[in-house]
Write an enzyme that holds these catalytic residues in place. Structure first.
Site, PDB file in Angstrom:
ATOM      1  N   LYS A  22       0.828  -1.218   0.000  1.00  0.00           N
ATOM      2  CA  LYS A  22       0.000   0.000   0.000  1.00  0.00           C
ATOM      3  C   LYS A  22       0.859   1.263   0.000  1.00  0.00           C
ATOM      4  O   LYS A  22       0.665   2.155  -0.828  1.00  0.00           O
ATOM      5  CB  LYS A  22      -0.897  -0.014   1.241  1.00  0.00           C
ATOM      6  N   ASN A  23       1.804   1.331   0.944  1.00  0.00           N
ATOM      7  CA  ASN A  23       2.529   2.598   1.094  1.00  0.00           C
ATOM      8  C   ASN A  23       3.508   2.864  -0.048  1.00  0.00           C
ATOM      9  O   ASN A  23       3.956   3.996  -0.222  1.00  0.00           O
ATOM     10  CB  ASN A  23       3.233   2.663   2.457  1.00  0.00           C
ATOM     11  N   CYS A 117      -5.257   8.164   8.842  1.00  0.00           N
ATOM     12  CA  CYS A 117      -5.582   7.735  10.207  1.00  0.00           C
ATOM     13  C   CYS A 117      -5.268   8.839  11.209  1.00  0.00           C
ATOM     14  O   CYS A 117      -4.289   9.567  11.046  1.00  0.00           O
ATOM     15  CB  CYS A 117      -4.755   6.495  10.568  1.00  0.00           C
ATOM     16  N   ARG A 122      -0.132  15.250  12.873  1.00  0.00           N
ATOM     17  CA  ARG A 122       0.578  14.740  11.692  1.00  0.00           C
ATOM     18  C   ARG A 122       1.043  15.934  10.856  1.00  0.00           C
ATOM     19  O   ARG A 122       0.530  16.182   9.769  1.00  0.00           O
ATOM     20  CB  ARG A 122      -0.313  13.788  10.884  1.00  0.00           C
ATOM     21  N   PRO A 123       2.042  16.679  11.364  1.00  0.00           N
ATOM     22  CA  PRO A 123       2.488  17.876  10.643  1.00  0.00           C
ATOM     23  C   PRO A 123       3.217  17.533   9.340  1.00  0.00           C
ATOM     24  O   PRO A 123       3.658  16.394   9.146  1.00  0.00           O
ATOM     25  CB  PRO A 123       3.443  18.552  11.626  1.00  0.00           C
ATOM     26  N   GLN A 126       8.307  19.245   7.597  1.00  0.00           N
ATOM     27  CA  GLN A 126       9.561  18.794   6.978  1.00  0.00           C
ATOM     28  C   GLN A 126       9.434  18.704   5.453  1.00  0.00           C
ATOM     29  O   GLN A 126      10.385  18.956   4.727  1.00  0.00           O
ATOM     30  CB  GLN A 126       9.990  17.427   7.537  1.00  0.00           C
ATOM     31  N   ASP A 307       3.349   0.553  12.260  1.00  0.00           N
ATOM     32  CA  ASP A 307       2.109   0.068  11.643  1.00  0.00           C
ATOM     33  C   ASP A 307       1.793  -1.379  12.027  1.00  0.00           C
ATOM     34  O   ASP A 307       0.769  -1.922  11.611  1.00  0.00           O
ATOM     35  CB  ASP A 307       2.174   0.217  10.112  1.00  0.00           C
ATOM     36  N   ARG A 399      -9.103   0.266   3.524  1.00  0.00           N
ATOM     37  CA  ARG A 399      -8.150   1.218   2.954  1.00  0.00           C
ATOM     38  C   ARG A 399      -6.826   0.517   2.654  1.00  0.00           C
ATOM     39  O   ARG A 399      -6.074   0.969   1.782  1.00  0.00           O
ATOM     40  CB  ARG A 399      -7.862   2.354   3.937  1.00  0.00           C
TER      41      ARG A 399
HETATM   42  C1  UD1 Z   1       3.950   6.903   6.821  1.00  0.00           C
HETATM   43  C2  UD1 Z   1       2.927   5.807   6.612  1.00  0.00           C
HETATM   44  C3  UD1 Z   1       2.298   5.414   7.954  1.00  0.00           C
HETATM   45  C4  UD1 Z   1       3.394   5.050   8.954  1.00  0.00           C
HETATM   46  C5  UD1 Z   1       4.457   6.132   9.043  1.00  0.00           C
HETATM   47  C6  UD1 Z   1       5.650   5.737   9.897  1.00  0.00           C
HETATM   48  C7  UD1 Z   1       2.123   6.273   4.373  1.00  0.00           C
HETATM   49  C8  UD1 Z   1       1.011   6.751   3.523  1.00  0.00           C
HETATM   50  N1  UD1 Z   1       1.911   6.279   5.707  1.00  0.00           N
HETATM   51  O1  UD1 Z   1       3.238   8.025   7.346  1.00  0.00           O
HETATM   52  O2  UD1 Z   1       1.461   4.299   7.737  1.00  0.00           O
HETATM   53  O3  UD1 Z   1       2.822   4.879  10.245  1.00  0.00           O
HETATM   54  O4  UD1 Z   1       4.954   6.446   7.721  1.00  0.00           O
HETATM   55  O5  UD1 Z   1       6.236   4.575   9.417  1.00  0.00           O
HETATM   56  O6  UD1 Z   1       3.159   5.856   3.909  1.00  0.00           O
HETATM   57  N2  UD1 Z   1       6.635  14.387  11.307  1.00  0.00           N
HETATM   58  C9  UD1 Z   1       6.788  15.735  11.576  1.00  0.00           C
HETATM   59  N3  UD1 Z   1       6.851  16.599  10.513  1.00  0.00           N
HETATM   60  C10 UD1 Z   1       6.749  16.204   9.211  1.00  0.00           C
HETATM   61  C11 UD1 Z   1       6.607  14.827   8.949  1.00  0.00           C
HETATM   62  C12 UD1 Z   1       6.547  13.934  10.018  1.00  0.00           C
HETATM   63  O7  UD1 Z   1       6.862  16.137  12.735  1.00  0.00           O
HETATM   64  O8  UD1 Z   1       6.809  17.043   8.320  1.00  0.00           O
HETATM   65  C13 UD1 Z   1       6.590  13.412  12.420  1.00  0.00           C
HETATM   66  C14 UD1 Z   1       5.226  12.729  12.549  1.00  0.00           C
HETATM   67  O9  UD1 Z   1       4.333  13.492  13.343  1.00  0.00           O
HETATM   68  C15 UD1 Z   1       5.602  11.393  13.183  1.00  0.00           C
HETATM   69  C16 UD1 Z   1       6.989  11.095  12.606  1.00  0.00           C
HETATM   70  O10 UD1 Z   1       7.490  12.346  12.125  1.00  0.00           O
HETATM   71  O11 UD1 Z   1       5.704  11.542  14.581  1.00  0.00           O
HETATM   72  C17 UD1 Z   1       6.988  10.089  11.450  1.00  0.00           C
HETATM   73  O12 UD1 Z   1       6.058  10.489  10.451  1.00  0.00           O
HETATM   74  P1  UD1 Z   1       6.220  10.057   8.925  1.00  0.00           P
HETATM   75  O13 UD1 Z   1       7.285   9.021   8.807  1.00  0.00           O
HETATM   76  O14 UD1 Z   1       6.323  11.278   8.099  1.00  0.00           O
HETATM   77  O15 UD1 Z   1       4.791   9.375   8.653  1.00  0.00           O
HETATM   78  P2  UD1 Z   1       3.915   9.458   7.348  1.00  0.00           P
HETATM   79  O16 UD1 Z   1       4.781   9.585   6.148  1.00  0.00           O
HETATM   80  O17 UD1 Z   1       2.810  10.440   7.514  1.00  0.00           O
END
Ligand code: UD1
Length: 430
Positions: A22-23, A117, A122-123, A126, A307, A399
């Site tokens: 999926k991802n 989810c 979920r900022p 970055q 996950d 999903r």
């Molecule tokens: C992706 C996956 C999700 C998985 C996660 C971690 C997809 C569609 N989703 O989510 O299933 O749980 O990776 O393996 O691929 N963060 C910030 N700022 C940012 C980006 C992230 O603070 O700009 C923080 C998030 O709040 C979180 C951590 O970094 O605490 C990791 O997030 P991230 O790896 O970016 O998760 P996703 O890509 O949203």
């Protein structure tokens, strides 16, 4: 209302075939936006997140043709529109990849802030930091990420991620692919789907080095051309069925996997007393004896995946002794715990730590799937529980899992889809 009904207690026997990841799919399909020509994408999972992202691409002017159940041709040569529809984008997390892809190809994008989810904050700071370093002007207004590059093409830059982010790593990789010069991502995430996205882009003509390590270098190219690519198997889907066998007992060959991607999950299950035998592209999972307690901490790859946290919790609820589970990625990933308590689980949560005291058996109960992986974990728990478990909110599960009911029923689980009257409309009538 559609629900899953599970009568627990059947051990699982047989084979389960894993679908495409999926991802990876939800990043590779938006990446096709940058390609001038036809991308044939194979091993695409039939899940609702993929349906949504394809719907968005069609709205933008892509031509999508299904070749067979899991293969599609995506042609984005004639994209007309760069404004992503709000109603579609807000329903899926991965819609943020459209910013990197559209900005990379056209120097302009307007994409609603993503959904997905609810795991706490979920900022996307970055992601935005990366685009700005590459010369984009980015503004978040009226629920939209509005990004443009004044001279039309991004320029490479050096980006150090403040935390390991899968989404930011992939999005910056997308943006850098067609940028002018070299982009370097430091403290990059290393998940298998990051390597898969890099392999997809490279097979279409990109020049990306180091994916799978914490420094990724992207030398921008002028164009991407069409080609054929097959998505990797889903690590988390495979892990979920491994925990299903650990929970219900029995012996199942899980096929179409990359065993190396499962090491982080296998290691914990082996510690718990589950027997795992690695084959070339399959793992044989056996569980006949009791389960031992273990401590688990979730971390970016190659650590134990966040996950898989709810699914391993479902198994730990049934282990001998007390286990400590620590969430190392998300702020709030224990929203499912109250549902497990309805099944007789003993779990105490304090911030990011859950202390799970194993019980001899769980009991079936009506449950609400509050998100994708929590929903999958409720299925894992229901398979071994005494009595009947009924899970609603299954659109969350759909999903990310292709034919979950069929795959589990084929190995002996007593699971089926039931339709019950919609409680909201009933209460309105009443
Ligand atoms: C992706 C996956 C999700 C998985 C996660 C971690 C997809 C569609 N989703 O989510 O299933 O749980 O990776 O393996 O691929 N963060 C910030 N700022 C940012 C980006 C992230 O603070 O700009 C923080 C998030 O709040 C979180 C951590 O970094 O605490 C990791 O997030 P991230 O790896 O970016 O998760 P996703 O890509 O949203």
């Amino acid at each position: 209302m559609t629900k899953y009904q599970i009568r627990g207690g059947n051990p699982l026997h047989g084979e389960i075939e894993i679908s495409g990841a999926k991802n990876a799919a939800v990043a590779i399909i938006p990446a096709a936006l940058m390609v001038e020509g036809v991308c044939r994408i194979e091993n695409v999972p039939q899940i609702s997140d993929v349906t949504l992202i394809l719907q968005i691409l069609r709205e933008l002017g892509a031509n999508v043709r299904m070749v067979n159940r899991s293969t599609m041709d995506v042609d984005c040569s004639h994209i007309m529109n760069r404004r992503v529809p709000y109603d579609l984008a807000r329903r899926i997390r991965a819609s943020y990849y459209l910013v990197g892809a559209l900005l990379g190809r056209f120097g302009w994008a307007e994409v609603p802030l993503p959904g997905g989810c609810d795991l706490g904050g979920r900022p996307v700071d970055q992601h935005i930091k990366g685009f700005v370093t590459m010369g984009a002007e980015v503004e978040v207004r009226n629920g939209l990420i509005c990004a443009r590059v004044p001279d039309g093409r991004l320029s490479g830059g050096q980006i150090y991620l403040d935390m390991v982010s899968v989404g930011a790593t992939m999005n910056i990789m997308l943006a850098g692919t067609l940028a002018h010069g070299m982009t370097v991502i430091e403290n990059a995430a290393k998940e298998p789907h990051i390597v898969d996205l890099a392999n997809f882009l490279n097979s279409m003509g990109a020049n990306i080095m180091g994916a799978g390590t914490d420094v990724i270098k992207i030398r921008g190219v002028d164009h991407l051309r069409g080609g054929t690519y097959s998505i990797i198997p889903d690590q988390i889907e495979a892990g979920t069925y491994m925990t299903a066998v650990a929970s219900a007992g029995g012996e199942v060959l899980i096929r179409n996997v990359i065993p190396k991607h499962l090491d982080c999950i296998s290691a914990k299950l082996i510690e718990m007393g589950v027997d795992i035998e690695e084959h070339d592209d399959a793992v044989l999972v056996r569980r006949y004896g009791p389960l031992n307690r273990v401590n688990v901490k979730t971390m970016p790859y190659p650590g134990f995946p966040t996950d898989m946290q709810p699914q391993i919790a479902a198994v730990l609820c049934q282990a001998r002794g007390t286990s400590v589970l620590t969430e190392g990625v998300w702020e709030n990933r224990y929203r499912y715990v109250d549902e497990f308590r309805r099944m007789g689980a003993h779990i105490q949560v304090d911030g990011k730590v859950a202390v799970i005291e194993g019980t001899r058996f769980l009991t079936g109960a009506p449950l609400h799937a509050c998100d994708l992986r929590a929903g999958a974990a409720m299925v894992v728990a229901g398979l071994s529980a005494q009595g009947v478990t009924i899970i609603d909110g299954i659109h969350h599960i759909e999903r990310g899992y292709e034919m979950l009911v069929e795959k589990l029923a084929a190995v002996g689980a007593d699971i089926r889809i039931i339709n019950t009257p919609d409680e909201d409309s009933q209460s309105q009538v009443g």
